[in-house]
Design an enzyme around this catalytic site. Structure first.
Site, short mmCIF file in Angstrom:
data_model
loop_
_atom_site.label_atom_id
_atom_site.label_comp_id
_atom_site.label_asym_id
_atom_site.label_seq_id
_atom_site.Cartn_x
_atom_site.Cartn_y
_atom_site.Cartn_z
N TYR A 46 0.68 -1.16 -0.11
CA TYR A 46 -0.09 0.09 0.05
C TYR A 46 0.72 1.23 -0.12
O TYR A 46 1.83 1.31 0.75
CB TYR A 46 -1.02 -0.06 1.15
CG TYR A 46 -2.35 -0.23 0.86
CD1 TYR A 46 -2.84 0.74 0.14
CD2 TYR A 46 -3.03 -1.25 1.38
CE1 TYR A 46 -4.32 0.40 -0.48
CE2 TYR A 46 -4.34 -1.28 1.13
CZ TYR A 46 -5.10 -0.52 0.23
OH TYR A 46 -6.20 -0.72 -0.38
N GLU A 48 -0.71 4.72 -0.47
CA GLU A 48 -1.31 5.90 -0.75
C GLU A 48 -0.65 7.11 -0.28
O GLU A 48 0.22 7.45 0.41
CB GLU A 48 -2.62 5.89 0.31
CG GLU A 48 -3.64 4.90 -0.11
CD GLU A 48 -4.94 4.75 0.80
OE1 GLU A 48 -4.79 5.47 1.78
OE2 GLU A 48 -5.95 4.20 0.47
N ASP A 205 -6.16 14.03 -25.10
CA ASP A 205 -6.19 12.80 -24.60
C ASP A 205 -5.48 12.03 -25.76
O ASP A 205 -5.89 11.79 -26.77
CB ASP A 205 -7.63 12.22 -24.53
CG ASP A 205 -7.80 10.69 -24.27
OD1 ASP A 205 -6.81 10.06 -24.30
OD2 ASP A 205 -8.71 10.05 -23.85
N THR A 231 -3.48 6.66 -21.78
CA THR A 231 -3.32 5.31 -21.44
C THR A 231 -1.81 4.82 -21.82
O THR A 231 -1.21 5.58 -22.78
CB THR A 231 -4.41 4.27 -22.02
OG1 THR A 231 -4.34 4.53 -23.52
CG2 THR A 231 -5.55 4.70 -21.40
N LYS A 234 -1.62 1.21 -25.27
CA LYS A 234 -1.84 1.09 -26.94
C LYS A 234 -0.79 1.03 -27.56
O LYS A 234 0.09 0.34 -27.65
CB LYS A 234 -3.07 2.21 -27.06
CG LYS A 234 -4.21 2.15 -26.35
CD LYS A 234 -5.36 3.08 -26.66
CE LYS A 234 -6.61 2.67 -25.88
NZ LYS A 234 -7.05 3.46 -24.99
N ARG A 240 -1.83 -1.96 -18.74
CA ARG A 240 -2.90 -1.45 -18.63
C ARG A 240 -2.85 -0.34 -17.53
O ARG A 240 -2.80 -0.63 -16.52
CB ARG A 240 -4.16 -2.09 -18.54
CG ARG A 240 -4.24 -3.30 -19.23
CD ARG A 240 -5.62 -3.96 -19.24
NE ARG A 240 -6.68 -2.93 -19.93
CZ ARG A 240 -6.67 -3.19 -21.19
NH1 ARG A 240 -6.22 -3.80 -21.92
NH2 ARG A 240 -7.61 -2.30 -21.89
#
Ligand code: DSN
Length: 408
Positions: A46, A48, A205, A231, A234, A240
């Site tokens: 974790y 955060e 984008d 992203t 691609k 991903r």
């Protein structure tokens, strides 16, 4: 792996991927190194918060991983850390775009405490925009009001005069450029001028063409945009995930209150605004992919991706199929398979192709007269098969096979 059920399914998918010709424009095949990072012990932690400011102990390694990913992202797109910041925590493209709207123009409340949505100007889905560019079925169209724009009916390319007219009339808070099914080069300078003219932020984008920008075969949006989302899975050929780049001094904010605040606002919108703990295994895999994309072989790869798409479009056109906008400058093309009733529907086309081992997606074409569930077009892309070494002659053969299957 001891879980035989999942093991079998992974094996089955691996075989399926090997067996088919993959023309999904948004997919690719990652390297073993990317897979190794994804499947590493980093998934156990974790973290955060952000490097140097976490809510959990034990993050000295994670800080290094995240900082390395940030450094590589800025380097790949030739950005100075004095001018640009990057957030590498978005889990994927949709939350990345949502985080930008939350940061730049959060919905405000009216005196009666109802929501007052800000306006986001994005390309309509049917013309190649993305759901998260303000479409009504997406949260981005529920908490923001989309000001839609599209392509010209005749040329099927962007009409900047028309876009300027809409922006001037509707005064959106953000203009979004960069699409999921637009095969042409976007004039980012013109978008900057329009954004300045109506006082909007310019968000690009670049999810679809990020790899092409990195490889130098598509114009970089960074000279003109305030915020760039992408992203990473691609054309960029990573896992991903997604990233948000933000300018420290947006041109139309210089000297105004809130200038130099953009990256902070973006960080807050990602965490704690939308997400909890970042997926550091995924971020490490992004870092691996970014280093791979900086290599000369990747430049060659992206050149080949574009050449292959041109070869595919050229041969399909020669065989009598209508290519939307007359061709492509990128990794993707839209084929009008319906051709005003002379051909077949997009759904049938994609099903027939799948039976023949060619994977594509059905897609609306601009001003489609059919429905999105059975539109007039299919979208084809070359990134995945180019990763497997295919060249123009292979794509000419693929075009012939597509033609045979569709004309049966
Ligand atoms: N689903 C992606 C695509 O196929 O273009 C966009 O998010």
């Amino acid at each position: 792996m001891k879980d035989t059920q999942i093991k079998k399914l992974i094996e089955a998918e691996r075989k399926r991927q090997k067996r088919v010709i993959n023309l999904i424009a948004s997919e690719n095949y990652v390297s073993k190194d990317v897979l190794e990072a994804l499947g590493s012990e980093l998934t156990n932690k974790y973290a955060e918060g952000y490097p140097g400011a976490r809510y959990y102990g034990g993050n000295e390694v994670m800080d290094k991983v995240e900082r390395l990913a940030q450094e590589r992202a800025l380097e790949l797109f030739k950005l100075s850390p004095d001018e640009w910041a990057v957030n590498v925590q978005p889990l994927s493209g949709s939350p990345a775009n949502l985080a930008v709207y939350l940061a730049l123009c959060p919905p405000s409340r009216n005196p009666d405490s109802s929501f007052q949505p800000a306006r986001v100007m994005g390309m309509t889905l049917a013309h190649g925009g993305h759901l998260t560019h303000g479409h009504k079925v997406s949260a981005t169209g529920k908490f923001w009001t989309q000001v839609p724009y599209g392509v010209d009916e005749k040329t099927e390319v962007l009409d900047y005069e028309k876009i300027k007219e809409i922006a001037t009339r509707e005064k959106p808070a953000i203009i979004v450029a960069g699409y999921t099914a637009y095969p042409r080069i976007i004039d980012f300078k013109k978008f900057r001028e329009i954004a300045d003219f109506c006082g909007a932020y310019l968000m690009v984008d670049m999810s679809h063409f990020a790899g092409l920008v990195a490889g130098g075969v598509y114009p970089s949006p960074f000279e003109y945009a305030d915020v760039v989302t992408t992203t990473t899975h691609k054309t960029l050929r990573g896992p991903r995930a997604a990233m948000i780049f933000s300018r420290r001094d947006p041109p139309n904010m210089i000297g105004r209150a809130g200038a130099r605040e953009l990256p902070k606002k973006i960080d807050k919108a990602v965490f704690p605004g939308l997400q909890g703990g970042p997926h550091l295994n995924q971020i490490a895999a992004v870092a691996v992919a970014l280093a791979e994309a900086a290599r000369p072989e990747f430049k060659k790869y992206t050149k080949q991706v574009v050449k292959n798409a041109a070869a595919l479009a050229g041969e399909l056109a020669r065989l009598g199929w209508r290519i939307v906008s007359g061709g492509t400058d990128t990794h993707l093309l839209l084929v009008d398979v319906w051709m005003n009733g002379k051909g077949i529907g997009g759904k049938e086309a994609s099903e027939r192709l799948e039976k023949a081992g060619i994977i594509v997606n059905k897609n609306t074409i601009p001003f489609d007269t059919r429905s999105p569930v059975d539109p007039s077009g299919i979208r084809l892309g070359t990134p995945a098969e180019t990763t497997r070494g295919k060249q123009e002659k292979d794509f000419t053969e693929i075009a012939k096979k597509i033609n045979e299957v569709l004309r049966k």
